[in-house]
Scaffold this motif. Structure first.
Motif, PDB file in Angstrom:
ATOM      1  N   GLY A 180       1.175  -0.951  -0.099  1.00  0.00           N
ATOM      2  CA  GLY A 180       0.125  -0.047   0.026  1.00  0.00           C
ATOM      3  C   GLY A 180       1.163   1.563  -0.103  1.00  0.00           C
ATOM      4  O   GLY A 180       1.589   1.316  -0.701  1.00  0.00           O
ATOM      5  N   THR A 181       1.133   2.042   1.276  1.00  0.00           N
ATOM      6  CA  THR A 181       1.873   3.131   1.081  1.00  0.00           C
ATOM      7  C   THR A 181       2.596   3.373   2.199  1.00  0.00           C
ATOM      8  O   THR A 181       3.675   3.975   2.118  1.00  0.00           O
ATOM      9  CB  THR A 181       0.234   4.410   1.604  1.00  0.00           C
ATOM     10  N   PHE A 182       2.881   2.243   2.220  1.00  0.00           N
ATOM     11  CA  PHE A 182       4.311   1.736   3.936  1.00  0.00           C
ATOM     12  C   PHE A 182       5.502   1.124   2.514  1.00  0.00           C
ATOM     13  O   PHE A 182       5.060  -0.259   1.430  1.00  0.00           O
ATOM     14  CB  PHE A 182       4.110   0.290   4.772  1.00  0.00           C
ATOM     15  N   HIS A 183       6.392   1.287   2.371  1.00  0.00           N
ATOM     16  CA  HIS A 183       7.575   0.802   1.674  1.00  0.00           C
ATOM     17  C   HIS A 183       8.627   0.920   2.301  1.00  0.00           C
ATOM     18  O   HIS A 183       9.181   1.117   2.786  1.00  0.00           O
ATOM     19  CB  HIS A 183       8.075   2.104   0.705  1.00  0.00           C
ATOM     20  N   ALA A 184       8.899  -0.807   2.645  1.00  0.00           N
ATOM     21  CA  ALA A 184       9.382  -1.513   3.493  1.00  0.00           C
ATOM     22  C   ALA A 184      11.099  -1.563   2.384  1.00  0.00           C
ATOM     23  O   ALA A 184      11.771  -1.785   3.445  1.00  0.00           O
ATOM     24  CB  ALA A 184       9.246  -3.344   2.916  1.00  0.00           C
ATOM     25  N   LEU A 185      10.844  -1.350   0.918  1.00  0.00           N
ATOM     26  CA  LEU A 185      12.467  -1.218   0.127  1.00  0.00           C
ATOM     27  C   LEU A 185      11.914  -0.137  -0.679  1.00  0.00           C
ATOM     28  O   LEU A 185      11.723  -0.406  -1.442  1.00  0.00           O
ATOM     29  CB  LEU A 185      12.310  -2.774  -0.393  1.00  0.00           C
ATOM     30  N   ARG A 186      12.605   0.686  -0.539  1.00  0.00           N
ATOM     31  CA  ARG A 186      12.862   1.748  -1.580  1.00  0.00           C
ATOM     32  C   ARG A 186      13.644   1.436  -2.991  1.00  0.00           C
ATOM     33  O   ARG A 186      14.227   0.193  -2.515  1.00  0.00           O
ATOM     34  CB  ARG A 186      13.477   3.324  -0.995  1.00  0.00           C
ATOM     35  N   PRO A 187      13.397   1.663  -3.900  1.00  0.00           N
ATOM     36  CA  PRO A 187      14.795   1.168  -4.799  1.00  0.00           C
ATOM     37  C   PRO A 187      15.708   1.046  -5.412  1.00  0.00           C
ATOM     38  O   PRO A 187      16.328   2.264  -4.678  1.00  0.00           O
ATOM     39  CB  PRO A 187      13.617   1.984  -6.053  1.00  0.00           C
ATOM     40  N   LEU A 188      16.363   0.671  -5.545  1.00  0.00           N
ATOM     41  CA  LEU A 188      17.694  -0.147  -5.044  1.00  0.00           C
ATOM     42  C   LEU A 188      18.064  -0.358  -6.401  1.00  0.00           C
ATOM     43  O   LEU A 188      17.721  -1.464  -6.898  1.00  0.00           O
ATOM     44  CB  LEU A 188      18.004  -0.158  -4.051  1.00  0.00           C
ATOM     45  N   ASP A 189      19.576  -0.616  -6.598  1.00  0.00           N
ATOM     46  CA  ASP A 189      20.473  -1.491  -7.585  1.00  0.00           C
ATOM     47  C   ASP A 189      21.390  -2.292  -6.611  1.00  0.00           C
ATOM     48  O   ASP A 189      22.220  -1.268  -5.797  1.00  0.00           O
ATOM     49  CB  ASP A 189      21.172  -0.500  -7.942  1.00  0.00           C
ATOM     50  N   LEU A 190      21.566  -2.986  -6.405  1.00  0.00           N
ATOM     51  CA  LEU A 190      22.320  -3.696  -5.692  1.00  0.00           C
ATOM     52  C   LEU A 190      23.711  -4.998  -6.629  1.00  0.00           C
ATOM     53  O   LEU A 190      22.722  -5.703  -7.123  1.00  0.00           O
ATOM     54  CB  LEU A 190      21.711  -4.692  -4.202  1.00  0.00           C
ATOM     55  N   THR A 191      24.546  -4.968  -6.705  1.00  0.00           N
ATOM     56  CA  THR A 191      25.307  -5.974  -7.172  1.00  0.00           C
ATOM     57  C   THR A 191      26.070  -7.352  -6.924  1.00  0.00           C
ATOM     58  O   THR A 191      27.101  -6.354  -5.660  1.00  0.00           O
ATOM     59  CB  THR A 191      26.731  -5.749  -8.410  1.00  0.00           C
ATOM     60  N   ILE A 192      25.596  -8.044  -6.366  1.00  0.00           N
ATOM     61  CA  ILE A 192      27.044  -9.252  -5.781  1.00  0.00           C
ATOM     62  C   ILE A 192      27.911 -10.238  -6.986  1.00  0.00           C
ATOM     63  O   ILE A 192      27.211 -10.868  -7.509  1.00  0.00           O
ATOM     64  CB  ILE A 192      25.614 -10.127  -4.858  1.00  0.00           C
ATOM     65  N   GLY A 193      28.691  -9.905  -6.037  1.00  0.00           N
ATOM     66  CA  GLY A 193      30.009 -11.095  -7.340  1.00  0.00           C
ATOM     67  C   GLY A 193      29.333 -11.958  -7.016  1.00  0.00           C
ATOM     68  O   GLY A 193      29.807 -12.401  -5.640  1.00  0.00           O
ATOM     69  N   HIS A 194      30.156 -13.056  -7.799  1.00  0.00           N
ATOM     70  CA  HIS A 194      30.623 -14.205  -7.364  1.00  0.00           C
ATOM     71  C   HIS A 194      31.523 -14.737  -6.447  1.00  0.00           C
ATOM     72  O   HIS A 194      32.871 -14.113  -6.501  1.00  0.00           O
ATOM     73  CB  HIS A 194      31.259 -15.358  -8.606  1.00  0.00           C
ATOM     74  N   ILE A 205      20.088 -12.755 -10.845  1.00  0.00           N
ATOM     75  CA  ILE A 205      21.414 -14.029 -11.176  1.00  0.00           C
ATOM     76  C   ILE A 205      21.877 -15.227 -11.911  1.00  0.00           C
ATOM     77  O   ILE A 205      21.218 -16.004 -13.454  1.00  0.00           O
ATOM     78  CB  ILE A 205      20.646 -15.633  -9.535  1.00  0.00           C
ATOM     79  N   ASP A 206      23.195 -15.381 -11.937  1.00  0.00           N
ATOM     80  CA  ASP A 206      24.271 -15.329 -13.137  1.00  0.00           C
ATOM     81  C   ASP A 206      23.828 -15.305 -14.928  1.00  0.00           C
ATOM     82  O   ASP A 206      23.330 -16.338 -15.310  1.00  0.00           O
ATOM     83  CB  ASP A 206      24.184 -16.789 -13.053  1.00  0.00           C
ATOM     84  N   GLY A 207      22.959 -13.651 -14.583  1.00  0.00           N
ATOM     85  CA  GLY A 207      22.713 -13.308 -15.638  1.00  0.00           C
ATOM     86  C   GLY A 207      21.070 -14.108 -16.167  1.00  0.00           C
ATOM     87  O   GLY A 207      20.790 -12.988 -16.669  1.00  0.00           O
TER      88      GLY A 207
END
Length: 342
Positions: free
Chosen positions: A9-23, A57-59
């Motif tokens: 609804g109007t509650f944002h648990a996670l705001r838009p984000l970019d995250l790269t996790i390397g192998h 995940i892995d492309g």
């Protein structure tokens, strides 16, 4: 992850984000309760559908896939073991559901049991295991599926301090041996520092900083990161024409826009009664309190502006350490302080 967010609804648990996790990363998602870290982990594992963005995940785009179809596996805080099955059966459960043959299952279970040091417990009932042994079973059950990403949701939270430290050592060893990608959620700063190769700090649904443990600790970008990860003194200052003056006294040069700023200084870099003429910044204050903590003395020092400074002095240094009520000089090198964005 690209532009991933989660809203109710109007509650944002996670705001838009970019995250790269390397192998091969061992990434800690760190933050206070309610910051969105578990929501982020659930989104990676397929237990939470993002409101926006996509997860790869892995492309492979796995955003629309459920957890059973993703190349990941999750170890939950409550372990989630089957009480009616023994250790061997718990570890091999996923392989059996996947249709693997008995000889193959037996071989894989033996291999993973050796990795997590459970060989002698394979035929033991779950209710006859200690907390640390149950944690190992849960870890083995996830690892036996050979996931590309292993997700751990506060896996050590239910263990006592000694057992938690032992399991931290075990997790580091297992990560080194299998070379996989581990992502774990924790609110424990020391756990994140001791386990992770990279730390992602979250607050109020935002990813506020990501980097190596050394970078996050020594070069925090904000007041929140500086004070959440370890202890830090945050001192008010003003910058005018490249000259910074602290409210408590002392000054130094620094390029940047004019206005009010703040600097962060860790207690362990502060010198009590620095040598005369030592390079850096010095302040005068009065000792409010001194606490013996074994490896060091913790000083609380009142400053001229009414603020306080916390410093740590090595107990091996027996040179006339000041007592409460005494006026003292403290100081630190210019490169030991950090100018904060906010």
């Amino acid at each position: 992850m690209e532009g991933v967010s989660v809203s109710y609804g109007t509650f944002h648990a996670l705001r838009p984000l970019d995250l790269t996790i390397g192998h091969g990363d061992f990434l800690a998602i760190l933050g206070p309760s309610g910051c969105g870290k578990t929501t982020l982990l659930r989104a990676i594992g397929g237990f939470q559908r993002p409101t926006s963005g996509r997860i790869l995940i892995d492309g492979q785009d796995v955003t629309a896939l459920g957890p059973e179809k993703r190349p990941s596996n999750t170890v939950f805080q409550g372990y989630g073991l089957f009480p009616h099955l023994n250790v061997r059966q718990n570890i091999g459960y996923g392989l059996r559901i996947a249709g693997r043959g008995r000889p193959d299952i037996a071989r894989e279970v033996e291999h993973i049991a050796a990795l997590v040091r459970l060989q002698e417990y394979l035929d033991r009932p779950i209710d006859k295991l200690s907390g640390g042994q149950r944690q190992r079973v849960a870890l083995a059950r996830a690892l036996v599926m050979r996931p590309k990403v292993l997700l751990l949701d506060e896996p050590l939270a239910a263990l006592d301090l000694k057992l938690r430290q032992t399991m931290q050592e075990e997790l580091r060893r297992i990560h080194r041996e299998i070379g996989g990608t581990f992502v774990f959620v924790t609110h424990d700063q020391s756990e994140a520092l001791s386990l992770a190769t990279r730390i992602a700090v979250m607050n109020e649904g935002h990813l506020v900083q990501i980097g190596s443990p050394e970078e996050i600790y020594q070069r925090p970008k904000s007041r929140f990161v500086a004070t959440f990860l370890g202890e830090a003194n945050v001192l008010a200052a003003t910058r005018r024409a490249g000259h910074v003056t602290l409210a408590a006294g002392g000054s130094f040069t620094s390029r940047g826009a004019d206005g009010d700023i703040a600097i962060a200084v860790r207690p362990e870099v502060i010198k009590i009664a620095p040598s005369p003429g030592a390079a850096g910044l010095t302040l005068r204050g009065r000792v409010r309190d001194r606490v013996y903590l074994g490896s060091h003395l913790r000083y609380e020092i009142g400053l001229a502006d009414g603020g306080r400074l916390v410093a740590a002095a090595d107990t091996a240094d027996r040179r006339n350490l000041p007592a409460p009520g005494e006026e003292i000089t403290v100081g630190w090198a210019h490169d030991a302080q950090v100018l904060l964005d906010t």
